[in-house]
Design an enzyme around this catalytic site. Structure first.
Site, mmCIF file in Angstrom:
data_model
loop_
_atom_site.group_PDB
_atom_site.id
_atom_site.type_symbol
_atom_site.label_atom_id
_atom_site.label_comp_id
_atom_site.label_asym_id
_atom_site.label_seq_id
_atom_site.Cartn_x
_atom_site.Cartn_y
_atom_site.Cartn_z
ATOM 1 N N ASP A 14 0.872 -1.174 0.000
ATOM 2 C CA ASP A 14 0.000 0.000 0.000
ATOM 3 C C ASP A 14 0.913 1.231 0.000
ATOM 4 O O ASP A 14 2.133 1.133 0.110
ATOM 5 C CB ASP A 14 -0.989 -0.027 1.179
ATOM 6 C CG ASP A 14 -2.209 0.837 0.878
ATOM 7 O OD1 ASP A 14 -2.139 1.680 -0.046
ATOM 8 O OD2 ASP A 14 -3.240 0.696 1.558
HETATM 9 C C1 NOJ Z 1 -3.900 3.977 -0.017
HETATM 10 C C2 NOJ Z 1 -5.103 3.092 0.067
HETATM 11 O O1 NOJ Z 1 -5.093 2.381 1.293
HETATM 12 C C3 NOJ Z 1 -5.194 2.105 -1.077
HETATM 13 O O2 NOJ Z 1 -6.405 1.430 -0.966
HETATM 14 C C4 NOJ Z 1 -5.063 2.812 -2.386
HETATM 15 O O3 NOJ Z 1 -5.181 1.898 -3.430
HETATM 16 C C5 NOJ Z 1 -3.714 3.505 -2.421
HETATM 17 N N1 NOJ Z 1 -3.665 4.485 -1.358
HETATM 18 C C6 NOJ Z 1 -3.468 4.187 -3.751
HETATM 19 O O4 NOJ Z 1 -4.267 5.284 -3.895
#
Ligand code: NOJ
Length: 745
Positions: free
Chosen positions: A286
């Site tokens: 993430d």
């Molecule tokens: C953080 C989020 O937790 C995730 O779900 C997302 O895909 C990423 N950012 C990218 O935006």
């Protein structure tokens, strides 16, 4: 072959791998990957494992700036996120084509509930319990996004959510592992369409692996502590379903799980996902979750964070730059084995091959397709249907709904009646010309009514402040009307990432506004927009009709108008339990019985109960009304006992006893009465959606085998255990008919 010729041939191959690969068309993907891999330096390998945010929109804190473009040209980047549009993706892909090996970039984006046409929030769609509709929503998102140069969506989010304080419940399918697994599968199939390689297929990404939804206290990013049995029986099944459905990628998560951050968790990524489940895709971190292992207290610096993440099976680093800065050294220092780097890079390259990007890096850069999908009216019609299927009727006393189109004066009150962009909800793209496509509640109702019906309007109050200065006007407006529709809720950006709330009541003075309008004595319909279950006890107890309208997307107003005036008879069922108060959270229907279960909501005799609140939720999982009524006969079993190799049938008859045709979702729950570990009081094991004409009856049958009785025991073996079981069938998890059977040895 003389030496000079051979040298020239090698140079040609090294400098023009595209040509080389094209020449090698007949090779299997594995062989092609190996040919590319052989040409790659360690630095280029690590480059493939590196992902940066583009400059379009950041969906997290930018960690560090750098010269991204020159890094692309040097082959130091495998993927970018938040880059969209044919022009933009083309421009960046061209830079990648200037790199030594011309390995194409992957463009990823959060296409959570639609790209150009915004669909209802995933949680709202889950309320439809309609897998076909959910799949087609994801399909359209895939078509629209792929036409705009995107290869990869960071969806579906398949995190189980038992805590409505957590802002991201809006992104998932709710609290149930069975429903969640079906929805995970439908969404993966929808995004990936007929398979990678088609120009309308997006790679799916099951996230956030794992247990992110169980953040302590419902506070986003918080730690998670849970038994392995809960992990395996409740939180992992939707991930397994996504992997089995062929999800191309997984994303790990921000949280620690039982003391180990998911990003550096080898048990999750290597043992379970790539081991036991034999997952062949790749895992992306993430946003900066590799780097965040430092504040977690699991890594002392980025060098150690990269070491732990790579060894644990995280193949690509989103935005933390830990890999690009440290992995080469980690390999040279002998801390990360080259074989692990090879494995990660092979997984990433495989997807690029499957997408067809090595054959044509600009395959998804087609202006004509992009234009066609930019204003696709057919997609809007499908969105409207999905939105209708997502609206939950919570209450309808004296059949106040549906409203007659002949009603003379309708007052529309509340802060959301004329809201525009709010209708899209969190995780939706704010296209500059979007507002013209969005149908507000005001517009939808205006289009629906007869010419001689008058619509009155008063805002009444803001979403989240304490001012009651608009009440007087709202009351006066209500007094002039035959019926009042009040649209309240939480602002669309009160749910989503980093949007946890400790207080999930209707914000501001909105419930006070409802009380004030209700005191006029006019018939009141309340519509609640939200991305999570909210608490609204006074409204639930006093207002005659309530619709839960979530955030329904581009066609919200049209869908709402269809439901209000009976052109669509509501059929949705809650995918999460609605609490009476935050004090009941976490709340879910599939709880364990305890040694001192309360007999009912008023039993306080040294039983497991609150002295100030019933145990039951305000609205149970699976609940949702229709404008018609359904009655359930008793359950019939084809036999009362089966052997493990046998199946049996349970059936009952459902009758539409009302005056309107309608759709019912008949739900089957099972309870394993005695186990080697305690088992939930009910578990959803099946459901069927049936359409019944007024007065019509239908027999509904379910076939049960030991597969429906299996669970992970304390050794995490997936088993069934002979003994007594109960079966429940009904219109929600509370109102059920009951029968018993025995599984023989
Ligand atoms: C953080 C989020 O937790 C995730 O779900 C997302 O895909 C990423 N950012 C990218 O935006």
């Amino acid at each position: 072959m003389n030496k000079k010729f051979f040298k020239n041939l090698c140079a040609l191959i090294i400098l023009m791998p595209q040509v080389f690969i094209c020449m090698a068309q007949k090779k299997t993907i594995e062989q092609k990957i190996d040919s590319v891999l052989k040409l790659m330096t360690l630095e280029e390998n690590v480059g493939q494992m590196n992902q940066y945010n583009g400059d379009w929109e950041a969906t997290g804190p930018i960690t560090k700036d750098g010269d991204k473009q020159s890094q692309i040209r040097k082959g130091m980047l495998g993927s970018m996120l938040n880059v969209t549009g044919v022009d933009h993706t083309h421009e960046l892909q061209e830079m990648a084509m200037q790199s030594r090996l011309k390995i194409p970039l992957l463009f990823g984006q959060d296409i959570i509930h639609g790209y150009r046409t915004i669909f209802p929030l995933p949680l709202a769609e889950a309320a439809s319990w309609d897998m076909e509709a959910i799949e087609s929503s994801a399909r359209i998102a895939g078509i629209e996004a792929a036409a705009a140069g995107v290869h990869w969506t960071f969806a579906p989010m398949v995190d189980i959510a038992r805590d409505p304080r957590w802002g991201r419940v809006m992104e998932g399918a709710g609290e149930d592992p069975y429903l969640g697994s079906l929805i995970a599968k439908a969404r993966v199939k929808g995004f990936q369409g007929k398979g990678l390689g088609n120009t309308d297929a997006l790679m799916a990404c099951a996230k956030h692996f794992a247990a992110y939804g169980a953040a302590i206290g419902g506070r986003d990013y918080n730690s998670v502590d849970m038994s392995l049995q809960t992990l395996w029986n409740i939180y992992l099944p939707p991930f397994k379903a996504a992997a089995d459905a062929g999800a191309a990628t997984f994303m790990n998560s921000f949280n620690s799980l039982n003391g180990i951050p998911a990003t550096g968790n080898a048990y999750l990524q290597r043992d379970i996902l790539k081991g036991r489940w034999n997952f062949k895709g790749f895992v992306v971190s993430d946003w900066n979750s590799v780097g965040e292992m430092i504040p977690h207290g699991f890594a002392k610096d980025n060098y150690e964070a990269a070491l732990k993440a790579a060894n644990a099976g995280c193949d690509m680093d989103m935005e933390s730059r830990s890999y690009i800065q440290n992995l080469v050294k980690l390999v040279k220092d002998g801390k990360v084995k080259m074989k692990l780097i090879d494995d990660a890079v092979k997984r990433i390259l495989k997807k690029k091959f499957e997408l067809g990007l090595f054959d044509d890096p600009f395959k998804f850069c087609n202006k004509v397709r992009e234009k066609q999908q930019w204003d696709n009216k057919e997609n809007l019609a499908i969105e409207k249907t999905m939105a209708e299927k997502s609206i939950v009727l919570l209450k309808n006393e004296n059949q106040l709904l549906p409203l007659s189109k002949q009603t003379k004066k309708i007052a529309l009150i509340g802060p959301f009646i004329k809201a525009v962009r709010d209708n899209l909800g969190f995780w939706s793209y704010q296209w500059p010309d979007d507002s013209s496509r969005i149908v507000t509640v005001w517009d939808g109702i205006s289009k629906k009514i007869n010419a001689d019906t008058k619509l009155l309007y008063a805002k009444g109050c803001n979403i989240n402040d304490s001012s009651t200065s608009g009440f007087a006007e709202a009351i006066e407006t209500a007094k002039q009307a035959d019926v009042v529709i009040i649209n309240v809720g939480e602002a669309s950006d009160m749910t989503g990432e980093a949007k946890s709330r400790s207080n999930i009541h209707l914000p501001g003075v909105q419930e006070e506004l409802i009380k004030a309008i209700q005191s006029t004595g006019k018939p009141v319909v309340v519509m609640i927009n939200a991305g999570r279950p909210l608490v609204f006890n006074w409204t639930a107890d006093n207002v005659p009709a309530i619709l839960y309208t979530w955030w329904l997307g581009t066609e919200a107003g049209d869908a709402i108008a269809d439901v209000l005036f009976g052109d669509y008879n509501p059929s949705a069922k809650l995918p999460m339990s609605f609490p009476r108060s935050e004090g009941q959270i976490p709340i879910y229907y599939n709880y364990y019985n305890t040694g001192r279960p309360a007999k009912n909501d008023s039993d306080l005799n040294y039983v497991s109960a609150y002295i100030d609140l019933p145990n039951s939720p305000k609205f149970p999982f699976g609940y949702g009304l229709s404008y018609t009524n359904f009655s359930y006969s008793d359950i019939q079993l084809s036999t009362n006992s089966i052997k493990p190799n046998q199946k049996f049938t349970v059936s009952l008859t459902v009758t539409n006893t009302g005056k309107l045709d309608g759709k019912e979702t008949v739900q089957l729950y099972i309870r394993d009465m005695v186990g080697s570990v305690v088992r939930p009081v009910k578990e959803l094991k099946g459901f069927q959606q049936i359409f019944l004409k007024a007065g019509e009856s239908k027999k509904v049958s379910f076939t049960i085998s030991v597969n429906d009785l299996k669970f992970y025991n304390d050794k995490l073996e997936y088993i069934y255990e002979p003994g007594d079981f109960k079966i429940f069938i009904g219109s929600n998890s509370r109102d059920v008919k009951e029968a018993a059977f025995e599984l023989l040895k």
